[in-house]
Design an enzyme around this catalytic site. Structure first.
Site, PDB file in Angstrom:
ATOM      1  N   PHE A  30       0.855  -1.186   0.000  1.00  0.00           N
ATOM      2  CA  PHE A  30       0.000   0.000   0.000  1.00  0.00           C
ATOM      3  C   PHE A  30       0.887   1.230   0.000  1.00  0.00           C
ATOM      4  O   PHE A  30       1.755   1.374   0.856  1.00  0.00           O
ATOM      5  CB  PHE A  30      -0.940   0.046   1.212  1.00  0.00           C
ATOM      6  CG  PHE A  30      -1.843   1.243   1.181  1.00  0.00           C
ATOM      7  CD1 PHE A  30      -2.997   1.234   0.410  1.00  0.00           C
ATOM      8  CD2 PHE A  30      -1.525   2.398   1.896  1.00  0.00           C
ATOM      9  CE1 PHE A  30      -3.820   2.359   0.355  1.00  0.00           C
ATOM     10  CE2 PHE A  30      -2.346   3.513   1.842  1.00  0.00           C
ATOM     11  CZ  PHE A  30      -3.492   3.493   1.067  1.00  0.00           C
ATOM     12  N   ASP A  33       9.173   2.220   1.641  1.00  0.00           N
ATOM     13  CA  ASP A  33       8.055   2.996   2.172  1.00  0.00           C
ATOM     14  C   ASP A  33       7.962   2.700   3.664  1.00  0.00           C
ATOM     15  O   ASP A  33       7.530   1.624   4.065  1.00  0.00           O
ATOM     16  CB  ASP A  33       6.766   2.593   1.433  1.00  0.00           C
ATOM     17  CG  ASP A  33       5.535   3.329   1.952  1.00  0.00           C
ATOM     18  OD1 ASP A  33       5.579   3.857   3.066  1.00  0.00           O
ATOM     19  OD2 ASP A  33       4.520   3.332   1.229  1.00  0.00           O
ATOM     20  N   LYS A  93       2.637   9.658   8.224  1.00  0.00           N
ATOM     21  CA  LYS A  93       1.906   9.338   9.449  1.00  0.00           C
ATOM     22  C   LYS A  93       2.533   9.966  10.690  1.00  0.00           C
ATOM     23  O   LYS A  93       2.326  11.122  10.957  1.00  0.00           O
ATOM     24  CB  LYS A  93       1.759   7.809   9.574  1.00  0.00           C
ATOM     25  CG  LYS A  93       0.898   7.242   8.432  1.00  0.00           C
ATOM     26  CD  LYS A  93       0.316   5.889   8.720  1.00  0.00           C
ATOM     27  CE  LYS A  93      -0.871   5.616   7.805  1.00  0.00           C
ATOM     28  NZ  LYS A  93      -0.539   5.012   6.527  1.00  0.00           N
TER      29      LYS A  93
HETATM   30  C1  LIG Z   1      -0.802   5.351   5.070  1.00  0.00           C
HETATM   31  C2  LIG Z   1       0.240   4.884   4.131  1.00  0.00           C
HETATM   32  C3  LIG Z   1       0.529   5.610   2.961  1.00  0.00           C
HETATM   33  C4  LIG Z   1      -0.258   6.825   2.544  1.00  0.00           C
HETATM   34  O1  LIG Z   1      -0.123   7.891   3.425  1.00  0.00           O
HETATM   35  P1  LIG Z   1      -1.189   9.110   3.334  1.00  0.00           P
HETATM   36  O2  LIG Z   1      -0.688  10.088   4.331  1.00  0.00           O
HETATM   37  O3  LIG Z   1      -2.525   8.538   3.655  1.00  0.00           O
HETATM   38  O4  LIG Z   1      -1.140   9.627   1.946  1.00  0.00           O
HETATM   39  C5  LIG Z   1       1.541   5.146   2.152  1.00  0.00           C
HETATM   40  N1  LIG Z   1       2.243   4.034   2.470  1.00  0.00           N
HETATM   41  C6  LIG Z   1       2.003   3.335   3.583  1.00  0.00           C
HETATM   42  C7  LIG Z   1       2.834   2.139   3.897  1.00  0.00           C
HETATM   43  C8  LIG Z   1       0.981   3.719   4.445  1.00  0.00           C
HETATM   44  O5  LIG Z   1       0.706   2.989   5.538  1.00  0.00           O
END
Ligand SMILES: *Cc1c(COP(=O)(O)O)cnc(C)c1O
Length: 401
Positions: free
Chosen positions: A135, A220, A249
């Site tokens: 994600f 990520d 986050k």
């Molecule tokens: C939440 C999340 C995102 C997206 O972050 P947003 O601030 O909602 O755009 C991207 N990668 C990972 C692994 C996430 O958990």
């Protein structure tokens, strides 16, 4: 009272119908939040891994207040003090190079992908190998990079240039490398995809493959970073360093922020004018992030996460033994998933009714992300509440079966 109850009605009437919201939260402190009727909940979502230091941490609140009274925003046409201090701090945390600030995780990932494309542009390389079950956010670019059809459906045509390998299957990654490949992008622990930690062989194999083929390794760390797994970064568990990684986050201390961090070798890929942002790295967000990083160090949040993650795992393990419906506990540190035989959403709903907020990660995983500075008694209470919920749902006196 009437006015308060209207909150859900107002949100449903006037905000687009993209979230399934189930309670109205008006106040938070530490690991707890309260709804409009003053019911208290233990918050094991931490705002989806945002409040790693708990709700309304006094040091972060003070930093936001005093920065708001001084200078909240003035654009990136100007240097601002906390912007430089935060960049220096982030650089020293691991990759040693420069950073780029944005306003969300998805945007930070967009920046990382743009950087990789710019890097490969001179020799016609642009493809990025991503993982199934990953994600990376909800922008058009990042749903194209996300290996889950549920976020992509209906948005065709997606952005080209992403290919998908099986997570933890190095051969499937190797099979996708070609003359156009420029990078491999992954989460050390997949969050939304179901709390799936990478195996050491896989992370190290990806690093070696990148070295051999001249590819960038992009991590990520938006959900698994900043102490969530018991170390600063998720990749720290594997003895590897990526060429770049993203934070989101929790880095903003509750304010919107995303960051791209790079090694010195990758720090000069963007040049003046090749990327930009109006709000990214503004004084208010930087002040909050610096305060969060102070708390992170002072309260040793990563160590706390490692220790309490272990306690939490032990506490949850008995439910695997007691209930056939609970298949497995997985995850690292305070990033844990309860793998259920049936619906995770049903469990989350029942937990909330009992006073504990949790998340799902896919259909069958209940995701638990308590604040990293959770206390012994709050953790014990949480484990008890989970036990009570399982007893109601799956115990011998449960209605069903
Ligand atoms: C939440 C999340 C995102 C997206 O972050 P947003 O601030 O909602 O755009 C991207 N990668 C990972 C692994 C996430 O958990």
């Amino acid at each position: 009272m009437k006015k308060n109850e209207d909150t859900a009605l107002l949100c449903n009437e006037y905000t687009m119908d993209t979230f399934a919201r189930q309670a109205t939260i008006v106040r938070g402190r530490g690991s707890r939040v309260w709804d409009q009727k003053n019911n208290q909940y233990l918050d094991f979502t931490s705002g989806i891994s945002v409040h790693n230091a708990g709700h309304c941490h006094p040091k972060i609140v003070d930093a936001i207040k005093s920065q708001a009274e001084t200078l909240a925003h003035c654009s990136n046409l100007f240097y601002t003090p906390k912007n430089g201090l935060l960049a220096q701090r982030l650089s020293s945390m691991g990759l040693g190079g420069k950073v780029f600030f944005s306003n969300s995780g998805a945007e930070a990932n967009e920046t990382m992908v743009k950087m990789a494309r710019l890097y490969g542009n001179k020799d016609g390389r642009y493809e990025i190998i991503c993982m199934k079950g990953s994600f990376h956010g909800r922008t058009l670019g990042m749903i194209s990079a996300t290996g889950q059809s549920k976020v992509q459906t209906g948005f065709d045509p997606l952005l080209p240039g992403f290919r998908f390998a099986d997570f933890n299957d190095l051969e499937s990654v190797k099979a996708l490398v070609n003359d156009h490949t420029v990078a491999i992008m992954l989460e050390a622990v997949q969050g939304e995809g179901g709390i799936n930690p990478a195996t050491p062989e896989f992370m190290q194999g990806v690093r070696n493959l990148c070295n051999e083929k001249g590819l960038l390794m992009l991590c990520d760390e938006i959900q698994c970073g900043l102490g969530r797994t018991g170390k600063m970064f998720g990749f720290d568990h594997y003895g590897v360093k990526p060429d770049a990684c993203t934070l989101g986050k929790s880095i903003g201390g509750g304010l919107p922020m995303g960051v791209l961090l790079a090694t010195p070798e990758c720090s000069g890929i963007f040049t003046p004018g090749s990327h930009g942002t109006t709000m990214g790295g503004n004084p208010l967000a930087c002040a909050s992030a610096l305060a969060f990083l102070d708390v992170y160090a002072e309260e040793r949040l990563a160590d706390h996460s490692e220790k309490y993650g272990e306690l939490f795992k032990q506490g949850l393990q008995k439910f695997v033994e007691d209930y056939d419906e609970v298949l497995e506990i997985r995850g690292i540190g305070l990033m844990l998933g309860l793998v259920m035989k049936g619906s995770a959403q049903d469990v989350v709903d029942e937990l909330r009714a009992g006073g504990l907020l949790a998340l799902t990660a896919g259909e069958h995983v209940v995701r638990l992300l308590p604040p990293l500075n959770i206390t012994d008694s709050d953790l014990e209470e949480g484990i008890e509440m989970i036990g009570d919920t399982f007893d109601i749902m799956f115990g011998e006196d449960a209605d069903e079966e």
